[in-house]
Design a protein around this motif. Structure first.
Motif, PDB file in Angstrom:
ATOM      1  N   ALA A  13      27.691  -8.028   1.980  1.00  0.00           N
ATOM      2  CA  ALA A  13      26.284  -8.409   2.094  1.00  0.00           C
ATOM      3  C   ALA A  13      25.568  -7.863   0.870  1.00  0.00           C
ATOM      4  O   ALA A  13      25.686  -6.678   0.543  1.00  0.00           O
ATOM      5  N   HIS A  14      24.847  -8.730   0.188  1.00  0.00           N
ATOM      6  CA  HIS A  14      24.175  -8.340  -1.053  1.00  0.00           C
ATOM      7  C   HIS A  14      22.661  -8.460  -0.885  1.00  0.00           C
ATOM      8  O   HIS A  14      22.159  -9.521  -0.499  1.00  0.00           O
ATOM      9  N   VAL A  15      21.961  -7.380  -1.166  1.00  0.00           N
ATOM     10  CA  VAL A  15      20.501  -7.374  -1.115  1.00  0.00           C
ATOM     11  C   VAL A  15      20.012  -8.009  -2.417  1.00  0.00           C
ATOM     12  O   VAL A  15      20.071  -7.387  -3.477  1.00  0.00           O
ATOM     13  N   GLU A  16      19.565  -9.230  -2.315  1.00  0.00           N
ATOM     14  CA  GLU A  16      19.061  -9.952  -3.478  1.00  0.00           C
ATOM     15  C   GLU A  16      17.703  -9.394  -3.901  1.00  0.00           C
ATOM     16  O   GLU A  16      17.407  -9.275  -5.085  1.00  0.00           O
ATOM     17  N   GLN A  17      16.883  -9.060  -2.932  1.00  0.00           N
ATOM     18  CA  GLN A  17      15.539  -8.546  -3.234  1.00  0.00           C
ATOM     19  C   GLN A  17      15.035  -7.749  -2.045  1.00  0.00           C
ATOM     20  O   GLN A  17      15.198  -8.171  -0.904  1.00  0.00           O
ATOM     21  N   LEU A  51      23.735  -4.068  -4.007  1.00  0.00           N
ATOM     22  CA  LEU A  51      22.493  -4.466  -4.670  1.00  0.00           C
ATOM     23  C   LEU A  51      22.599  -4.140  -6.146  1.00  0.00           C
ATOM     24  O   LEU A  51      23.484  -3.394  -6.566  1.00  0.00           O
ATOM     25  N   THR A  52      21.704  -4.709  -6.933  1.00  0.00           N
ATOM     26  CA  THR A  52      21.536  -4.309  -8.328  1.00  0.00           C
ATOM     27  C   THR A  52      20.102  -3.848  -8.482  1.00  0.00           C
ATOM     28  O   THR A  52      19.204  -4.329  -7.787  1.00  0.00           O
ATOM     29  N   THR A  53      19.891  -2.906  -9.394  1.00  0.00           N
ATOM     30  CA  THR A  53      18.567  -2.304  -9.522  1.00  0.00           C
ATOM     31  C   THR A  53      18.421  -1.616 -10.872  1.00  0.00           C
ATOM     32  O   THR A  53      19.378  -1.481 -11.621  1.00  0.00           O
ATOM     33  N   PHE A  54      17.209  -1.170 -11.155  1.00  0.00           N
ATOM     34  CA  PHE A  54      16.958  -0.393 -12.364  1.00  0.00           C
ATOM     35  C   PHE A  54      17.428   1.042 -12.134  1.00  0.00           C
ATOM     36  O   PHE A  54      17.077   1.667 -11.125  1.00  0.00           O
ATOM     37  N   ARG A  55      18.211   1.555 -13.067  1.00  0.00           N
ATOM     38  CA  ARG A  55      18.788   2.892 -12.926  1.00  0.00           C
ATOM     39  C   ARG A  55      17.747   3.988 -12.916  1.00  0.00           C
ATOM     40  O   ARG A  55      17.837   4.938 -12.127  1.00  0.00           O
ATOM     41  N   ASP A  56      16.729   3.903 -13.780  1.00  0.00           N
ATOM     42  CA  ASP A  56      15.839   5.039 -14.000  1.00  0.00           C
ATOM     43  C   ASP A  56      14.451   4.919 -13.375  1.00  0.00           C
ATOM     44  O   ASP A  56      13.651   5.844 -13.494  1.00  0.00           O
ATOM     45  N   VAL A  57      14.144   3.810 -12.732  1.00  0.00           N
ATOM     46  CA  VAL A  57      12.832   3.656 -12.095  1.00  0.00           C
ATOM     47  C   VAL A  57      12.858   4.423 -10.776  1.00  0.00           C
ATOM     48  O   VAL A  57      13.740   4.191  -9.939  1.00  0.00           O
ATOM     49  N   PRO A  97      17.913  -0.083 -18.285  1.00  0.00           N
ATOM     50  CA  PRO A  97      19.273  -0.051 -17.732  1.00  0.00           C
ATOM     51  C   PRO A  97      19.336  -0.499 -16.270  1.00  0.00           C
ATOM     52  O   PRO A  97      18.562  -0.042 -15.436  1.00  0.00           O
ATOM     53  N   ARG A  98      20.276  -1.414 -15.993  1.00  0.00           N
ATOM     54  CA  ARG A  98      20.518  -1.934 -14.644  1.00  0.00           C
ATOM     55  C   ARG A  98      21.876  -1.438 -14.154  1.00  0.00           C
ATOM     56  O   ARG A  98      22.806  -1.242 -14.941  1.00  0.00           O
ATOM     57  N   ILE A  99      21.977  -1.247 -12.859  1.00  0.00           N
ATOM     58  CA  ILE A  99      23.237  -0.832 -12.249  1.00  0.00           C
ATOM     59  C   ILE A  99      23.459  -1.597 -10.953  1.00  0.00           C
ATOM     60  O   ILE A  99      22.530  -2.172 -10.383  1.00  0.00           O
ATOM     61  N   ALA A 100      24.698  -1.588 -10.499  1.00  0.00           N
ATOM     62  CA  ALA A 100      25.048  -2.098  -9.174  1.00  0.00           C
ATOM     63  C   ALA A 100      25.329  -0.891  -8.285  1.00  0.00           C
ATOM     64  O   ALA A 100      25.857   0.131  -8.744  1.00  0.00           O
ATOM     65  N   MET A 101      24.941  -1.021  -7.015  1.00  0.00           N
ATOM     66  CA  MET A 101      25.127   0.067  -6.052  1.00  0.00           C
ATOM     67  C   MET A 101      25.687  -0.527  -4.757  1.00  0.00           C
ATOM     68  O   MET A 101      25.560  -1.709  -4.504  1.00  0.00           O
TER      69      MET A 101
END
Length: 106
Positions: A13-17, A51-57, A97-101
């Motif tokens: 399951a992937h959190v798109e937003q 999910l994918t997200t901003f690493r440093d925000v 920078p973006r990452i996957a978690m």
């Protein structure tokens, strides 16, 4: 007020937003939505919530870490997550920078 978009990607399951209106922030709505997403994922037999997200925000990766998500190394990415990160780069989201978690579905 708040919403979460969920899709299934490679058996997970992937959190798109996930978005919470600022006037409703810090009330636990985001974590509640993630818990509902996990329940749905469990019902579909998914092993992970990704999910994918901003690493440093501060309200991105650090927030998700507090909720039990772990950062994935590039060698841990499946084809679906790799494709999402590549698409995000094409539209300019990699300016930061973006990452996957992921978090295991319990």
């Amino acid at each position: 007020m708040a919403y979460l978009l969920l899709e299934y990607l490679g058996g997970n399951a992937h959190v798109e937003q996930l978005s919470v209106h600022p006037s409703h922030a810090r009330q636990g709505l985001g974590s509640e939505l993630l818990d509902v997403a996990e329940e749905l994922a469990r019902g579909e037999g998914a092993e992970w919530l990704t999910l994918t997200t901003f690493r440093d925000v501060p309200w991105n990766a650090p927030y998700y870490r507090r909720l039990g998500f772990e950062e994935l190394d590039s060698n841990e990415l499946d084809d679906g997550l790799r494709a999402i990160l590549e698409c995000e780069a094409l539209v300019g989201l990699t300016r930061w920078p973006r990452i996957a978690m992921r978090r295991r579905v319990n």
